[in-house]
Design an enzyme around this catalytic site. Sequence first.
Site, mmCIF file in Angstrom:
data_model
loop_
_atom_site.group_PDB
_atom_site.id
_atom_site.type_symbol
_atom_site.label_atom_id
_atom_site.label_comp_id
_atom_site.label_asym_id
_atom_site.label_seq_id
_atom_site.Cartn_x
_atom_site.Cartn_y
_atom_site.Cartn_z
ATOM 1 N N ARG B 236 0.579 12.643 4.168
ATOM 2 C CA ARG B 236 0.114 11.286 3.938
ATOM 3 C C ARG B 236 -1.383 11.281 3.639
ATOM 4 N NH1 ARG B 236 4.254 9.594 2.593
ATOM 5 N NH2 ARG B 236 5.703 8.276 3.746
ATOM 6 N N HIS B 284 1.224 11.863 -5.942
ATOM 7 C CA HIS B 284 2.223 11.553 -4.904
ATOM 8 C C HIS B 284 3.644 11.789 -5.422
ATOM 9 C CE1 HIS B 284 2.721 9.177 -0.909
ATOM 10 N NE2 HIS B 284 3.700 10.050 -1.071
#
Lengths: 321, 321
Positions: B236, B284
């Site tokens: 993350r 991502h």
Amino acid sequence: MSTVLVAVTGWEPDAWARQLTKQLPGHTILQTDIEGAFPGSVNTLGGVDYLLAWKPKPELLERLSGLKVIFSLGAGVDHILGVDKLPDAPVARIVDPDLTARMSEYVAWQALHHLRLGPAYAQLQAGRQWEELRQPAASEVTAGLLGLGVLGQDAAAVLRRIGFRTIGWSRTQKQIESMECFHGGEGLDDFLSRTDILVALLPLTPATENILDAGLIAKLRKNGPLGGPVLINAGRGGSQVDSDIADALCEGTLAGASLDVFSQEPLPADSRIWDAPNLVITPHVAAVSSPRALSVQIAEQIKAFEAGQPLKNLVDRERGY
Amino acid sequence: MSTVLVAVTGWEPDAWARQLTKQLPGHTILQTDIEGAFPGSVNTLGGVDYLLAWKPKPELLERLSGLKVIFSLGAGVDHILGVDKLPDAPVARIVDPDLTARMSEYVAWQALHHLRLGPAYAQLQAGRQWEELRQPAASEVTAGLLGLGVLGQDAAAVLRRIGFRTIGWSRTQKQIESMECFHGGEGLDDFLSRTDILVALLPLTPATENILDAGLIAKLRKNGPLGGPVLINAGRGGSQVDSDIADALCEGTLAGASLDVFSQEPLPADSRIWDAPNLVITPHVAAVSSPRALSVQIAEQIKAFEAGQPLKNLVDRERGY
């Protein structure tokens, strides 16, 4: 005690000699300079028992009249079998776990680099662009191993663990667990038509010279999940036609390629292949033998041979590998 | 029959709804638009039994008064646990073989890319330079997995098959075959001091927020075979301090990094981290969930739940993952 000659052209010989001195105490270790020339008296050469060779000079070889074994310091042996006046001693190939592992590292790295669109993402990064591209899973992609020797089989096993489907082709029939294998001339077209990422790990022989050309590329699977086939050659540069690969990349017949070897090395600075799109070039480093790892193994082979045991990994001169 | 709501912000919902309609015949499938807003009558929302969520809108959640289960459409759940007015229903995390395999692909790709000096060779290629660089074998390099959930454990197994040494760290003690594990605050420094390539696969919780900062980077092994430590973050963005990583790369405290996530996404075009040396940026995409693969699994979970079986992969809201 016996005499070992390290004859390496274009490769620093000191590390080899240092390691062998440690591994073979009492043996005489001779070495060439980095140009492959022998600095000592040529009369000494008649007493050499073992040759460790990388691209040895023919003028050196013809003097090795007492030679018992030739050890090749690389996975391929074309650099030895190709020279004139090769003494009539058995040639043993290197099959080293370190060398095998490094080749599989290279193959996995490049297969993943194309699967995960490394070249395209690098371009986006250079332009500071944040953009998601469609990327298939490894499980949708078939890697075809052209050449199923020790290197090809280990690379296939690593690719499978990562998730790729694998198939293989070899000259003669092979049975390998968890992998469909094709063989011979009649099996080649079927193999190619199912391959998305072609991994060439072939020895250089008259049969494999220039095999990676436009004709072969045209037979690879076209409508696969990568938008076109990818070619990885970590075998020998003599197996490939550089200009055909450059054309295929420019025209889009190949979606990508990774070449560690070239028909001429070093690759000339003015070769047009440097600029082909989606191409990764490395300077013949896919599986660089480490003197430390390999000398241990060669020293063990020499000791075993002197104890009367048979030599391992002998090369068939006729077959060429 | 029951009602399923697909609530996804910034993600095309049609593919999800289409797949679920196929997997759960007879169920009513509702969906938000790509902005996460619900286009139908809000009164319908009280009848929703199952929520499939990616960054759901709080104003939607508070209307889901009859909710039985929340399924997170990603490996992380911070995008759900972080929202206000989360209904008091169990939250199930996705543990999908496809998602796990894709994450391991990414980790193996980037670990190999740094091991094999991808950034340096790309620069040489751009300059048409043929130059061999010293590259250690994977067996000389220790990859340290920070986070040992399903993703961390599978990535470690793939890295081991490639040849890397692996060690791991987790919050609570774990025993994993063929891998030395550290845990807790007291184990972290030892773990970092032995790590050459740090692979962060942590959930985002108050304890892991900003954990990847200059202080942590300074504790990684300095004199390893890669000339300095490498950081890979595919967990993350909230776990990392972007500017500390950019500084470490510029100063050479980090020899390289691969970042798939950022504290702000999309990464702003004017962020200075775009230009940091030896850095690979991906948007991502390390493990993008495929609606086709995941919807099969969620549909199976819904059917099992309706047949009275317990839910799998439940999240502990207190712990945050």
